[in-house]
Design an enzyme around this catalytic site. Structure first.
Site, PDB file in Angstrom:
ATOM      1  N   ASN A 176      51.703  39.159  48.694  1.00 41.51           N
ATOM      2  CA  ASN A 176      51.508  40.582  48.959  1.00 41.51           C
ATOM      3  C   ASN A 176      50.192  40.821  49.679  1.00 41.51           C
ATOM      4  O   ASN A 176      49.334  39.936  49.756  1.00 41.51           O
ATOM      5  CB  ASN A 176      51.465  41.386  47.637  1.00 41.51           C
ATOM      6  N   ALA A 212      50.725  33.937  45.529  1.00 41.63           N
ATOM      7  CA  ALA A 212      49.667  33.585  46.463  1.00 41.63           C
ATOM      8  C   ALA A 212      48.314  33.508  45.767  1.00 41.63           C
ATOM      9  O   ALA A 212      47.507  32.605  46.031  1.00 41.63           O
ATOM     10  CB  ALA A 212      49.622  34.597  47.604  1.00 41.63           C
ATOM     11  N   ASN A 213      48.043  34.448  44.860  1.00 41.22           N
ATOM     12  CA  ASN A 213      46.788  34.401  44.116  1.00 41.22           C
ATOM     13  C   ASN A 213      46.668  33.106  43.315  1.00 41.22           C
ATOM     14  O   ASN A 213      45.604  32.467  43.262  1.00 41.22           O
ATOM     15  CB  ASN A 213      46.690  35.580  43.145  1.00 41.22           C
ATOM     16  N   GLY A 258      42.994  38.564  27.603  1.00 40.85           N
ATOM     17  CA  GLY A 258      41.927  39.296  28.259  1.00 40.85           C
ATOM     18  C   GLY A 258      40.563  38.801  27.807  1.00 40.85           C
ATOM     19  O   GLY A 258      40.289  37.597  27.802  1.00 40.85           O
ATOM     20  N   ASP A 270      36.173  43.885  38.008  1.00 42.41           N
ATOM     21  CA  ASP A 270      37.560  44.170  38.394  1.00 42.41           C
ATOM     22  C   ASP A 270      38.468  43.142  37.724  1.00 42.41           C
ATOM     23  O   ASP A 270      38.317  41.940  37.946  1.00 42.41           O
ATOM     24  CB  ASP A 270      37.698  44.089  39.922  1.00 42.41           C
ATOM     25  N   ASP A 327      46.216  35.740  37.178  1.00 44.10           N
ATOM     26  CA  ASP A 327      46.573  34.766  38.221  1.00 44.10           C
ATOM     27  C   ASP A 327      45.522  33.671  38.325  1.00 44.10           C
ATOM     28  O   ASP A 327      45.849  32.498  38.557  1.00 44.10           O
ATOM     29  CB  ASP A 327      46.714  35.472  39.571  1.00 44.10           C
TER      30      ASP A 327
END
Length: 290
Positions: A14, A45-46, A222, A247, A253
């Site tokens: 993306n 992709a990440n 997290g 962020d 990922d």
């Protein structure tokens, strides 16, 4: 090239259109005063980039549109050292786009227009993998921004070629029929583990998933790190270092890609998971999904 095993990533590509705002909007609310940025993204992709940055030899299977976004995404992956030769460029399709809002605490909201990712079916994945021969200790990494047929084609290929199979069920949806029989190592976050099992306690959810697959499960938590659960019931929490969060986009990922790279390097699952927690923690100190 390295002496490691290879990492094969089959997943989404993306472009992320990001607005940083003071607070995330509630339903029906407009928030102004944001700052815009554009980044390359997509879970697949990440993850491919995260693995490549840690030294793994990474090949990606995916799809982009024949447009400016797609050309830019391919160029960026190539710059990061990812083999893009098996990524399809689809005429008449748009490259996937993610619209992301990030607040001052680093929390986010994400909406995705799948574009070419949704057009990648099982036949296309099989064609892309024609002639690909992974070496020993290689890893196949799949995520859920593709359709079930594409996921299952990649999973069957990985198992048939003796690859360790990692599945990141994000965003969460019912598991494709036949996937659990292939004994993948499942890598959900806390919300995804609850959605897949109906169990809000991550320990109970991880154990339920491990018993379904007969393989280990790692639930990312997290700021609390990750929970490693073995099919026999043993569990261990891997703590995360305390960092200043900028962020959280793409932290999961970063974890998944780092885990794949470390497994391909021959590290144990626990060692790889601990290293992946460190990588994910570093990722949230910088803006963008990469």
């Amino acid at each position: 090239m390295t002496d490691w095993g290879e990492v094969l990533v089959v997943g989404s590509i993306n472009v992320d259109l990001v607005v940083h705002v003071a607070q995330l909007p509630a339903s029906g609310q407009t928030v102004t005063g944001g700052v815009f940025a554009r980044h390359h993204g997509g879970k697949g992709a990440n993850q491919a980039v995260a693995a490549a940055r840690l030294g793994a030899a990474v090949t990606m299977v995916g799809a982009v549109g024949d447009d400016e976004f797609g050309r830019g995404a391919l160029a960026d992956l190539a710059r990061e050292g990812v083999d893009i030769s098996r990524i399809a460029v689809l005429a008449g399709q748009t490259t996937g786009l993610a619209l992301i809002a990030v607040d001052e605490h680093g929390e986010n909201q994400i909406v995705v227009a799948s574009g070419a990712n949704a057009a990648l079916d099982g036949v296309a994945v099989e064609q892309a993998l024609n002639g690909y021969v992974p070496g020993p200790a290689s890893v196949a990494l799949l995520s859920f921004e593709l359709g079930d047929a594409a996921i299952m084609a990649a999973a069957r290929f990985g198992v048939a070629h003796g690859m360790r199979l990692l599945v990141n069920p994000a965003p969460a949806r019912p598991l494709p029929e036949g996937l659990t029989a292939l004994s993948p190592i499942m890598l959900p976050n806390e919300g995804e583990s609850a959605a897949l099992t109906g169990l809000s306690d991550p320990r109970a959810a991880a154990l339920a998933l491990a018993r379904r697959t007969g393989a280990p499960v790692i639930v990312t938590l997290g700021a609390d790190g990750a929970l490693l659960c073995e099919p026999g019931g043993s569990q261990e929490r891997l703590p995360a270092p305390v960092v200043e969060v900028v962020d959280t986009t793409g932290a999961g990922d970063a974890f998944v890609g780092a885990l794949a790279s470390q497994l391909a390097a021959g590290r144990s699952l626990r060692e790889a998971a601990a290293a992946a927690v460190e990588a994910a923690s570093r990722s949230v100190t910088m803006p963008g999904a990469r």
